[in-house]
Design a protein around this motif. Structure first.
Motif, PDB file in Angstrom:
ATOM      1  N   ARG A  81       0.845  -1.212   0.000  1.00  0.00           N
ATOM      2  CA  ARG A  81       0.000   0.000   0.000  1.00  0.00           C
ATOM      3  C   ARG A  81       0.870   1.249   0.000  1.00  0.00           C
ATOM      4  O   ARG A  81       0.590   2.206  -0.710  1.00  0.00           O
ATOM      5  CB  ARG A  81      -0.924  -0.001   1.223  1.00  0.00           C
ATOM      6  CG  ARG A  81      -2.167  -0.849   1.067  1.00  0.00           C
ATOM      7  CD  ARG A  81      -3.187  -0.533   2.152  1.00  0.00           C
ATOM      8  NE  ARG A  81      -2.683  -0.784   3.482  1.00  0.00           N
ATOM      9  CZ  ARG A  81      -2.837  -1.922   4.151  1.00  0.00           C
ATOM     10  NH1 ARG A  81      -3.502  -2.923   3.619  1.00  0.00           N
ATOM     11  NH2 ARG A  81      -2.347  -2.066   5.367  1.00  0.00           N
ATOM     12  N   GLU A 159      -8.422  10.290   2.646  1.00  0.00           N
ATOM     13  CA  GLU A 159      -9.556   9.365   2.815  1.00  0.00           C
ATOM     14  C   GLU A 159     -10.435   9.332   1.571  1.00  0.00           C
ATOM     15  O   GLU A 159     -10.919   8.287   1.174  1.00  0.00           O
ATOM     16  CB  GLU A 159     -10.418   9.863   3.974  1.00  0.00           C
ATOM     17  CG  GLU A 159     -10.356   9.004   5.192  1.00  0.00           C
ATOM     18  CD  GLU A 159     -11.517   9.296   6.108  1.00  0.00           C
ATOM     19  OE1 GLU A 159     -12.159  10.359   5.976  1.00  0.00           O
ATOM     20  OE2 GLU A 159     -11.768   8.442   6.973  1.00  0.00           O
ATOM     21  N   LYS A 165      -6.113   1.796   1.483  1.00  0.00           N
ATOM     22  CA  LYS A 165      -6.048   2.170   2.906  1.00  0.00           C
ATOM     23  C   LYS A 165      -6.051   0.946   3.812  1.00  0.00           C
ATOM     24  O   LYS A 165      -6.805   0.009   3.570  1.00  0.00           O
ATOM     25  CB  LYS A 165      -7.253   3.045   3.267  1.00  0.00           C
ATOM     26  CG  LYS A 165      -7.161   4.396   2.611  1.00  0.00           C
ATOM     27  CD  LYS A 165      -8.493   5.037   2.363  1.00  0.00           C
ATOM     28  CE  LYS A 165      -8.339   6.129   1.346  1.00  0.00           C
ATOM     29  NZ  LYS A 165      -8.908   5.838   0.046  1.00  0.00           N
ATOM     30  N   ILE A 176      -6.032   6.163   9.871  1.00  0.00           N
ATOM     31  CA  ILE A 176      -4.999   6.105   8.836  1.00  0.00           C
ATOM     32  C   ILE A 176      -3.665   5.705   9.455  1.00  0.00           C
ATOM     33  O   ILE A 176      -3.276   6.217  10.513  1.00  0.00           O
ATOM     34  CB  ILE A 176      -4.904   7.488   8.141  1.00  0.00           C
ATOM     35  CG1 ILE A 176      -6.177   7.718   7.316  1.00  0.00           C
ATOM     36  CG2 ILE A 176      -3.668   7.586   7.258  1.00  0.00           C
ATOM     37  CD1 ILE A 176      -6.441   9.147   6.949  1.00  0.00           C
ATOM     38  N   LEU A 181       1.336   6.408   4.698  1.00  0.00           N
ATOM     39  CA  LEU A 181       1.089   7.669   4.005  1.00  0.00           C
ATOM     40  C   LEU A 181       2.369   8.502   3.852  1.00  0.00           C
ATOM     41  O   LEU A 181       2.367   9.528   3.174  1.00  0.00           O
ATOM     42  CB  LEU A 181       0.013   8.435   4.791  1.00  0.00           C
ATOM     43  CG  LEU A 181      -0.629   9.667   4.193  1.00  0.00           C
ATOM     44  CD1 LEU A 181      -1.067   9.449   2.749  1.00  0.00           C
ATOM     45  CD2 LEU A 181      -1.832  10.100   5.016  1.00  0.00           C
TER      46      LEU A 181
END
Ligand SMILES: O=C(O)CCC(=O)C(=O)O
Ligand SMILES: [Fe+2]
Length: 349
Positions: A81, A159, A165, A176, A181
């Motif tokens: 991810r 989001e 996610k 999160i 990220l």
């Protein structure tokens, strides 16, 4: 991290795939090794909690199997991810990924400065902190309001994006993972090393506060249509920082009981309010939960700070000497003793 910890190799404890599996419907954590062991250990307890029919028990077994599967693939999925996010996600406020002094409350900087002086004491520091909100739970100003607003805007933007996610923890559905990220290197790591460790060294020397060397950082989100509250638990950390980022919400207080070794019937809880921009520092093994919000939306930054020297002796999640298994990044903060590493002992007082 100190001593170049970011170049060190971190591990998980094997209990990650068997212990502390949270059954939401029954508000309880279980351990699953085999179906026989599980039935023997939990059938009677679960039936007292309302899991009575064969079908209900079957559903529990299915949930556990899904969760174990998720955990087994978690490291690899998370790394995938992170790559996808880097590739496809366009930040709304790119500057919030890099910690700047101007994001921090002047009072916070002053407190940290005090900790870095030569003649510091825990008492002197306690005088500067806002309050001891519960036993060894300290409130302190952390961010400027304008920074909290921008950070929440950034997270909302993420989001809404189509980027993949993950889930912050087993217990939170919404929120999160900040390492995925891209917040770790230039934001969370310097926040820990430059600002938080001087504080934890004075406040929690007995819990590894002087030798924290990795972390897991995430943001939790509560909304009237999503998660409202969080069950009673302890963290997979030695020391936790929990900062309220906004937005507008009512209720949703934290409550703290005792350390996890203390039986529940001997525990008295105290409620602690979240105040936007302010943080609460507490010991990871101090049991706590969050009451439901009654309106609005609540976002909090959570940093689980870990000390390999403490957890290498005793895994806080299974209370045994950890059996190390490979993980990604900081994994769960365990390390292998190696002659190449400096062996300055972390004195637990
Ligand atoms: O909702 C909160 O403020 C607490 C979150 C928390 O305790 C956790 O994620 O470990
Ligand atoms: Fe927690």
């Amino acid at each position: 991290m100190t001593d170049g910890a970011s170049h060190r190799h971190f591990y998980l404890c094997r209990c990650f795939s068997t212990d502390n599996i949270f059954l939401e419907e029954y508000h309880t954590h279980v351990r699953f090794v085999t179906q026989q062991q599980f039935t023997l250990d939990y059938r009677a307890l679960l039936s007292r909690l309302g899991c009575v029919t064969e079908q209900q028990f079957e559903d529990v077994l299915n949930k556990i199997s899904q969760e174990v599967d998720r955990r087994r693939h978690l490291g690899v999925m998370s790394a995938e991810r992170a790559i996808a996010i880097k590739d496809m996600y366009q930040p709304f406020h790119p500057h919030v990924y890099h910690l700047q002094e101007s994001y921090l409350s002047p009072k916070f900087k002053q407190i940290v400065e005090y900790c870095e002086n030569r003649n510091t004491s825990e008492e002197g520091l306690l005088d500067l902190l806002e309050e001891e909100a519960a036993v060894r739970v300290y409130r302190l100003p952390v961010f400027e309001k304008s920074f909290c607003d921008e950070l929440v805007e950034e997270l909302e933007h993420f989001e809404k994006s189509s980027a993949p996610k993950g889930r912050p923890t087993t217990m939170n559905h919404y929120g999160i993972l900040l390492d995925e990220l891209g917040f770790d290197e230039d934001f969370i790591t310097p926040l820990c090393e430059r600002y938080l460790y001087p504080l934890t060294s004075l406040l929690y020397p007995d819990c590894g506060g002087r030798c924290l060397d990795s972390h897991k950082a995430f943001v939790v989100k509560y909304d009237m249509n999503e998660d409202l509250d969080l069950s009673y638990h302890y963290d997979n950390s030695e020391v936790t920082l929990n900062v309220s980022l906004g937005k507008d919400f009512t209720e949703g207080n934290l409550y703290f009981g005792d350390m996890k070794q203390v039986p529940l019937n001997e525990t008295e809880c105290s409620e602690v309010e979240h105040r936007v921009t302010e943080g609460l520092l507490h010991r990871g093994q101090h049991m706590h939960g969050a009451l439901p919000i009654s309106s609005g939306q609540r976002w909090n930054l959570i940093i689980w700070m870990r000390a390999s020297q403490v957890r290498n002796n005793l895994c806080p999640m299974c209370n045994k000497r950890p059996t190390l298994v490979e993980g990604e990044g900081f994994a769960d903060g365990f390390t292998k003793p190696s002659s190449a590493q400096p062996s300055t002992p972390c004195v637990l007082t």
